[in-house]
Motif scaffolding. Structure first.
Motif, PDB file in Angstrom:
ATOM      1  N   LYS A  48       0.486   2.979   1.069  1.00  0.00           N
ATOM      2  CA  LYS A  48       0.958   4.358   1.000  1.00  0.00           C
ATOM      3  C   LYS A  48      -0.199   5.218   0.506  1.00  0.00           C
ATOM      4  O   LYS A  48      -0.502   5.223  -0.683  1.00  0.00           O
ATOM      5  N   GLY A  49      -0.897   5.850   1.428  1.00  0.00           N
ATOM      6  CA  GLY A  49      -2.070   6.638   1.071  1.00  0.00           C
ATOM      7  C   GLY A  49      -3.268   5.776   0.712  1.00  0.00           C
ATOM      8  O   GLY A  49      -4.248   6.253   0.190  1.00  0.00           O
ATOM      9  N   GLY A  50      -3.184   4.498   0.971  1.00  0.00           N
ATOM     10  CA  GLY A  50      -4.208   3.521   0.631  1.00  0.00           C
ATOM     11  C   GLY A  50      -3.528   2.203   0.314  1.00  0.00           C
ATOM     12  O   GLY A  50      -2.324   2.041   0.541  1.00  0.00           O
ATOM     13  N   THR A  73       4.201   6.698   7.437  1.00  0.00           N
ATOM     14  CA  THR A  73       4.192   6.678   8.900  1.00  0.00           C
ATOM     15  C   THR A  73       2.839   7.075   9.491  1.00  0.00           C
ATOM     16  O   THR A  73       2.732   7.212  10.708  1.00  0.00           O
ATOM     17  N   ALA A  74       1.814   7.236   8.671  1.00  0.00           N
ATOM     18  CA  ALA A  74       0.487   7.598   9.181  1.00  0.00           C
ATOM     19  C   ALA A  74       0.005   6.513  10.150  1.00  0.00           C
ATOM     20  O   ALA A  74       0.100   5.323   9.859  1.00  0.00           O
ATOM     21  N   SER A  75      -0.509   6.926  11.291  1.00  0.00           N
ATOM     22  CA  SER A  75      -0.891   5.960  12.323  1.00  0.00           C
ATOM     23  C   SER A  75      -2.037   5.049  11.888  1.00  0.00           C
ATOM     24  O   SER A  75      -2.142   3.924  12.344  1.00  0.00           O
ATOM     25  N   CYS A  76      -2.877   5.506  10.979  1.00  0.00           N
ATOM     26  CA  CYS A  76      -4.002   4.685  10.526  1.00  0.00           C
ATOM     27  C   CYS A  76      -3.533   3.461   9.737  1.00  0.00           C
ATOM     28  O   CYS A  76      -4.195   2.439   9.750  1.00  0.00           O
ATOM     29  N   LEU A  91       1.648  -3.580  10.763  1.00  0.00           N
ATOM     30  CA  LEU A  91       2.441  -3.268   9.581  1.00  0.00           C
ATOM     31  C   LEU A  91       3.504  -2.227   9.931  1.00  0.00           C
ATOM     32  O   LEU A  91       3.270  -1.024   9.825  1.00  0.00           O
ATOM     33  N   PRO A  92       4.693  -2.663  10.347  1.00  0.00           N
ATOM     34  CA  PRO A  92       5.750  -1.701  10.648  1.00  0.00           C
ATOM     35  C   PRO A  92       6.242  -1.019   9.363  1.00  0.00           C
ATOM     36  O   PRO A  92       6.260  -1.637   8.289  1.00  0.00           O
ATOM     37  N   THR A  93       6.619   0.236   9.470  1.00  0.00           N
ATOM     38  CA  THR A  93       7.089   1.001   8.313  1.00  0.00           C
ATOM     39  C   THR A  93       8.361   0.379   7.736  1.00  0.00           C
ATOM     40  O   THR A  93       9.287   0.044   8.461  1.00  0.00           O
ATOM     41  N   GLY A  94       8.366   0.226   6.393  1.00  0.00           N
ATOM     42  CA  GLY A  94       9.543  -0.258   5.693  1.00  0.00           C
ATOM     43  C   GLY A  94       9.748  -1.759   5.716  1.00  0.00           C
ATOM     44  O   GLY A  94      10.742  -2.259   5.210  1.00  0.00           O
ATOM     45  N   LYS A  95       8.825  -2.503   6.283  1.00  0.00           N
ATOM     46  CA  LYS A  95       8.962  -3.957   6.351  1.00  0.00           C
ATOM     47  C   LYS A  95       7.802  -4.615   5.599  1.00  0.00           C
ATOM     48  O   LYS A  95       6.712  -4.088   5.530  1.00  0.00           O
TER      49      LYS A  95
END
Length: 126
Positions: A48-50, A73-76, A91-95
């Motif tokens: 999250k931001g890094g 959700t940042a694509s990077c 790395l899917p979001t929330g998993k």
């Protein structure tokens, strides 16, 4: 030069020095991975931001499991790459996604996002 110009000049140089130190020279000592079942050294990394934590300390010759949990959700941040181990993971979001490695030699091994904006280190001790 007048005193106010000197003040602005010195303040600007000090601010530039702080920015260089903060972004390029400030290195954390690292968080030691915990011993988990199955003889794995394990650590949880929040994306999250890094990467938090951005430095993980492990022992050489023992398997490592790094659990990445992406909370943005940042694509990077959708992938992590371990170039020295020739491994990567989506790395899917929330998993939570586990990446398993076997570092054989002591040293520092970087891991990054595809664009290199998020950076972390796996610190392997002998």
């Amino acid at each position: 030069m007048t005193p106010d110009r000197w003040f602005v000049l010195v303040s600007g140089v000090a601010l530039i020095g702080f920015i260089i130190w903060f972004f390029w020279m400030n290195r954390s000592l690292g968080v030691r991975a915990s011993q988990a079942s199955g003889d794995f050294q394990e650590a949880m990394i929040l994306v999250k931001g890094g990467y938090t934590p951005d430095a993980i300390v492990v022992r050489a010759g023992k398997p490592v499991r790094l659990n990445f949990r992406r909370e943005e959700t940042a694509s990077c941040s959708d992938k992590v790459i371990f170039a020295d181990f020739n491994k990567s993971a989506e790395l899917p979001t929330g998993k939570t996604v586990a990446v398993e490695l076997l570092p054989k030699e002591p040293g520092e091994y970087p891991f990054t996002c595809p664009m290199g904006m998020f950076r972390g280190r796996l610190i392997v001790e002998g």
